[in-house]
Design an enzyme around this catalytic site. Structure first.
Site, PDB file in Angstrom:
ATOM      1  N   ARG A   1       0.866  -1.191   0.000  1.00 35.57           N
ATOM      2  CA  ARG A   1       0.000   0.000   0.000  1.00 35.57           C
ATOM      3  C   ARG A   1       0.899   1.236   0.000  1.00 35.57           C
ATOM      4  O   ARG A   1       1.759   1.380   0.876  1.00 35.57           O
ATOM      5  CB  ARG A   1      -0.909  -0.008   1.217  1.00 35.57           C
ATOM      6  CG  ARG A   1      -1.900   1.179   1.275  1.00 35.57           C
ATOM      7  CD  ARG A   1      -2.784   1.013   2.498  1.00 35.57           C
ATOM      8  NE  ARG A   1      -3.874   1.959   2.603  1.00 35.57           N
ATOM      9  CZ  ARG A   1      -3.906   2.969   3.478  1.00 35.57           C
ATOM     10  NH1 ARG A   1      -2.877   3.190   4.291  1.00 35.57           N
ATOM     11  NH2 ARG A   1      -4.961   3.779   3.545  1.00 35.57           N
TER      12      ARG A   1
ATOM     13  N   GLU B   1      -9.730   7.712   4.284  1.00 33.62           N
ATOM     14  CA  GLU B   1     -10.585   7.930   5.462  1.00 33.62           C
ATOM     15  C   GLU B   1     -11.565   9.074   5.206  1.00 33.62           C
ATOM     16  O   GLU B   1     -11.513  10.137   5.828  1.00 33.62           O
ATOM     17  CB  GLU B   1      -9.735   8.184   6.703  1.00 33.62           C
ATOM     18  CG  GLU B   1      -8.895   6.988   7.095  1.00 33.62           C
ATOM     19  CD  GLU B   1      -8.150   7.130   8.412  1.00 33.62           C
ATOM     20  OE1 GLU B   1      -7.922   6.106   9.086  1.00 33.62           O
ATOM     21  OE2 GLU B   1      -7.777   8.275   8.761  1.00 33.62           O
TER      22      GLU B   1
ATOM     23  N   GLU C   1      -5.809  -0.388   7.203  1.00 30.72           N
ATOM     24  CA  GLU C   1      -4.897   0.223   8.171  1.00 30.72           C
ATOM     25  C   GLU C   1      -5.137  -0.397   9.544  1.00 30.72           C
ATOM     26  O   GLU C   1      -6.280  -0.447  10.009  1.00 30.72           O
ATOM     27  CB  GLU C   1      -5.111   1.732   8.294  1.00 30.72           C
ATOM     28  CG  GLU C   1      -4.691   2.558   7.115  1.00 30.72           C
ATOM     29  CD  GLU C   1      -4.791   4.058   7.393  1.00 30.72           C
ATOM     30  OE1 GLU C   1      -4.729   4.455   8.586  1.00 30.72           O
ATOM     31  OE2 GLU C   1      -4.939   4.825   6.433  1.00 30.72           O
TER      32      GLU C   1
END
Length: 351
Positions: free
Chosen positions: A63, A153, A263
């Site tokens: 990532r 997010e 995450e």
């Protein structure tokens, strides 16, 4: 023992009803900046590049965050392309995390990049073009993107204030996500688009977002493929395995999408001053890191329809930033000299 064989062995013995996940991920975006600062890494006493160490221990998904900055120290496109080339050469696939900002984007920060328009129509054009060109750039260098996060997010939207949910409602964000997804697919129709929310354990908040983001003629369920979530133990006592499973099963039952925890991390040592970790009974240790990640794997293995597909550990080697933004002093899988801890095996044994 090959890491997939190890995962199958450990799972069959300790958790016979769980399964190994498809994607064993790490976000190590800081690596080149760390290397440029003179940081080195050792695994079992042998000096090696940290991305190679991760891959040797089972990581198959890299990532990489990309900001709109043109400064390599601030995760520019050229920085991301170079890191991606290394990852693919090692045999990893790519999850590219677009922040759509010149700096950090998260639930409290989503600033429009400098030089971008500040109207909704202008931003729809800009985000489409930017995303299309970026996906094309990765393909052109022989490192096509497997997964693309269109925002980081984005619980309260992106490109504030234009795409900020709390002030503008859902429609501007819905349009912007549609434009970004179209840009990605027009560049590469095989790329899997990811929508990423913080606090994946919060069933009501996650459900509310998805109940409102789909607007006719704007963002649609067909525009994306994967629901990505952050799941940290530091920020809310409600972030338990049971809550995560309930939340994931709820959205999977409604939308049929694959889900990933993109995450997470856990303390390897030190203290968590003023913090109550959400999952009790797990030590602050390398063994505790493995336990935490294994618990997430078990949750994703229980998600209905086999839709739980992977975990990404956030910045396991960011020496000098050991807290990783939490109230816990050390969440890395290396020590401050770059030596791997026993928890480096979590990518093979616990995902």
């Amino acid at each position: 023992m090959h890491f997939i064989q190890l995962c199958l062995f450990v799972t069959s013995i300790l958790f016979p009803f769980a399964k190994c996940l498809t994607y064993h991920g790490a976000d190590y975006s800081s690596l080149v900046n760390l290397e440029n600062a003179g940081k080195t890494y050792k695994d079992s006493g042998t000096t090696e590049k940290f991305d190679a160490i991760l891959h040797n221990h089972g990581t198959n998904l890299a990532r990489i965050r990309v900001w709109t900055s043109t400064n390599n120290a601030d995760y520019s496109l050229s920085y991301g392309l170079a890191l991606a080339k290394r990852a693919v050469a090692l045999g990893m696939e790519l999850l590219i995390d677009l922040h759509y900002s010149d700096t950090w984007a998260d639930p409290g920060h989503q600033a429009i990049p400098s030089g971008w328009p500040t109207t909704l129509s202008g931003l729809n054009t800009e985000i489409y073009t930017y995303t299309m060109n970026l996906v094309s750039a990765f393909s052109a260098q022989g490192t096509p993107i497997q997964f693309l996060q269109i925002g980081n997010e984005i619980n309260n939207g992106i490109l504030w204030p234009v795409g900020e949910i709390s002030s503008a409602g859902y429609s501007p964000l819905s349009q912007l996500l549609h434009s970004a997804a179209n840009g990605a697919h027009d560049a590469d129709d095989s790329v899997k688009v990811v929508v990423h929310l913080a606090n994946g354990w919060d069933e009501s908040a996650v459900a509310s977002f998805y109940e409102q983001i789909f607007i006719a003629g704007e963002f649609a369920t067909t525009d994306f493929d994967v629901m990505g979530f952050s799941f940290y133990p530091f920020y809310d006592a409600g972030a338990t395995y049971a809550a995560l499973l309930a939340s994931m099963n709820n959205v999977v039952s409604k939308y049929g999408k694959d889900v990933m925890v993109v995450e997470t991390d856990w303390p390897s040592s030190g203290s968590c001053s003023g913090v109550t970790l959400s999952q009790s009974g797990i030590p602050l240790s390398a063994a505790g890191q493995e336990t935490w990640v294994s618990g997430i794997k078990n949750v994703l293995s229980e998600v209905s329809g086999g839709h739980g597909i992977g975990i990404v550990y956030w910045e396991p080697g960011w020496i000098g930033n050991d807290a990783l933004g939490s109230g816990c002093s050390n969440n890395l899988v290396v020590d401050d000299s770059g030596n791997t801890l026993a928890s480096i095996s979590l990518f093979s044994a616990d995902m």
